[in-house]
Design a protein around this motif. Structure first.
Motif, PDB file in Angstrom:
ATOM      1  N   ALA A  27       0.731  -1.199   0.146  1.00  0.00           N
ATOM      2  CA  ALA A  27       0.055   0.000  -0.066  1.00  0.00           C
ATOM      3  C   ALA A  27       0.742   1.213  -0.048  1.00  0.00           C
ATOM      4  CB  ALA A  27      -1.105  -0.035   1.364  1.00  0.00           C
ATOM      5  N   GLY A  28       2.012   1.160   0.606  1.00  0.00           N
ATOM      6  CA  GLY A  28       2.908   2.438   0.638  1.00  0.00           C
ATOM      7  C   GLY A  28       3.532   2.605  -0.690  1.00  0.00           C
ATOM      8  N   GLY A  33       4.254   6.005  -4.961  1.00  0.00           N
ATOM      9  CA  GLY A  33       4.643   5.876  -6.354  1.00  0.00           C
ATOM     10  C   GLY A  33       3.810   6.947  -7.211  1.00  0.00           C
ATOM     11  N   ALA A  34       2.543   7.402  -6.773  1.00  0.00           N
ATOM     12  CA  ALA A  34       1.809   8.108  -7.281  1.00  0.00           C
ATOM     13  C   ALA A  34       2.474   9.705  -7.553  1.00  0.00           C
ATOM     14  CB  ALA A  34       0.469   8.199  -6.807  1.00  0.00           C
ATOM     15  N   LEU A  35       3.356  10.044  -6.551  1.00  0.00           N
ATOM     16  CA  LEU A  35       3.968  11.144  -6.204  1.00  0.00           C
ATOM     17  C   LEU A  35       5.265  11.257  -7.051  1.00  0.00           C
ATOM     18  CD1 LEU A  35       3.705  11.596  -2.310  1.00  0.00           C
ATOM     19  CD2 LEU A  35       2.278  12.722  -4.102  1.00  0.00           C
ATOM     20  N   SER A 264      -7.590  -0.402   2.012  1.00  0.00           N
ATOM     21  CA  SER A 264      -7.705  -0.137   3.459  1.00  0.00           C
ATOM     22  C   SER A 264      -6.414   0.338   4.067  1.00  0.00           C
ATOM     23  CB  SER A 264      -8.295  -1.240   4.217  1.00  0.00           C
ATOM     24  OG  SER A 264      -9.424  -1.779   3.830  1.00  0.00           O
ATOM     25  N   TRP A 265      -5.504  -0.372   3.778  1.00  0.00           N
ATOM     26  CA  TRP A 265      -3.950   0.152   4.149  1.00  0.00           C
ATOM     27  C   TRP A 265      -3.825   1.508   3.616  1.00  0.00           C
ATOM     28  CZ3 TRP A 265      -2.308  -1.606   8.283  1.00  0.00           C
ATOM     29  CH2 TRP A 265      -2.484  -3.102   8.571  1.00  0.00           C
ATOM     30  N   VAL A 266      -4.244   1.677   2.157  1.00  0.00           N
ATOM     31  CA  VAL A 266      -3.861   2.943   1.690  1.00  0.00           C
ATOM     32  C   VAL A 266      -4.345   3.957   2.259  1.00  0.00           C
ATOM     33  CG1 VAL A 266      -4.407   4.419  -0.399  1.00  0.00           C
ATOM     34  CG2 VAL A 266      -3.570   2.020  -0.803  1.00  0.00           C
ATOM     35  N   LEU A 273       0.326  10.575   5.708  1.00  0.00           N
ATOM     36  CA  LEU A 273       0.860  11.428   5.134  1.00  0.00           C
ATOM     37  C   LEU A 273       0.354  12.721   4.926  1.00  0.00           C
ATOM     38  CD1 LEU A 273       1.675   9.276   1.791  1.00  0.00           C
ATOM     39  CD2 LEU A 273       3.139  10.086   3.771  1.00  0.00           C
ATOM     40  N   GLY A 274      -0.785  12.931   6.144  1.00  0.00           N
ATOM     41  CA  GLY A 274      -1.397  14.226   6.154  1.00  0.00           C
ATOM     42  C   GLY A 274      -2.467  14.325   5.635  1.00  0.00           C
TER      43      GLY A 274
END
Length: 301
Positions: A27-28, A33-35, A264-266, A273-274
């Motif tokens: 999930a991390g 990765g999207a960033l 769910s983990w995401v 991450l805020g």
């Protein structure tokens, strides 16, 4: 003094625990990765990722079980598995360049069903009625979480180029799970992972030489290096070993069913991450995912 209670887990239970950890670590890589995806070529990122992860896993292999002569037999096995995982990660980052994270997460939930099909084709692993129900319930729960309990989000889903690219990567990932069990000849998980990662790194380096040489590594933003280190250590080295460990103890469909927990983990990653906490209604989807896993656990007999 209090009594010391020792809990002994059987092989299936250890496999489930490995995949629970796997889902949290994977999930991390979605959140980070999207960033980083728009900032570096996927081939260059993946090649360095496999190299760093290979060094870590290789050190662990030499420090524990060592590399036996039998592990070097039939090196084509490592090439096949390394190519599949290399393809998955490259296509994942390529897809994240244009696809919305919600759409890619939805595509990811198709992996367990595909793994079940590949499990039957390669190992003749049969899908029981309970496992089929668990996969269906888990899919519904995952989509409930991904689309934040909003049917309009689901209806508005549009399949674009990024989603198609990532779907191809998910096919490779789903095929990888049963092939690990088919190709493993008794090698420890850490040794088998090391061989696969070396093969994957060679494939990525040979195909990505132009991208690697053209990347201005010193000018990359910090988020790229953070993503690289996280994906190499936690989302590559650790998860590869966990996946190999679990696939030797569980059917492919059960292994990949843990992808239903990733959304769910995401959510927890986003909060860490805020980001904003999801509405309470989202917990319904989490409950369905947990129900699916309980059904899978009950199916051990």
């Amino acid at each position: 003094m209090g009594a010391l209670i020792t809990v002994t887990l059987g092989d299936p239970a250890r496999g489930h625990l490995a995949m629970l950890t796997f889902s949290a670590l994977v999930a991390g890589s979605f959140s980070l990765g999207a960033l980083a995806a728009p900032l570096i070529d996927p081939l260059a990122l993946s090649a360095l990722r496999f190299l760093l992860a290979g060094v870590i896993v290789g050190a662990a292999a030499f420090a524990t079980t060592g590399i036996t002569r039998s592990a070097t037999r039939a090196p084509w096995r490592y090439l096949v598995l390394g190519a599949l995982l290399a393809a998955y990660f490259v296509l994942m980052f390529e897809g994240l360049k244009t696809a919305e994270p919600v759409a890619t997460a939805a595509v990811f939930t198709l992996t367990p069903a595909m793994a079940a099909g590949f499990g039957w084709l390669t190992l003749r692993q049969r899908l029981t009625a309970r496992m089929g129900a668990a996969l269906a319930i888990g899919a519904v729960g995952a989509l409930w979480v991904i689309f934040r309990a909003d049917p309009q989000r689901l209806l508005a889903l549009q399949i674009g180029r990024g989603e198609v690219i990532y779907f191809a990567g998910c096919v490779a990932h789903a095929l990888y799970a049963p092939l690990v069990r088919k190709y493993n000849r008794g090698e420890p998980a850490v040794v088998f992972t090391f061989g696969m990662m070396i093969a994957g790194w060679v494939i990525l380096t040979l195909t990505g030489i132009p991208s690697i040489l053209s990347t201005d590594w010193l000018a990359l933003p910090a988020i790229v290096w953070i993503t690289l280190l996280y994906t190499a250590i936690f989302a590559s080295a650790a998860t590869f070993v966990l996946l190999q460990y679990a696939t030797l103890r569980l059917p492919a469909a059960k292994v990949m069913a843990y992808t239903y927990l990733v959304p769910s983990w995401v959510i927890l990653w986003e909060i860490a991450l805020g980001g904003r906490a999801p509405p309470a209604l989202i917990l319904g989807g989490v409950a369905l995912s947990i129900l699916a896993l309980l059904l899978l656990l009950k199916d051990e007999g």
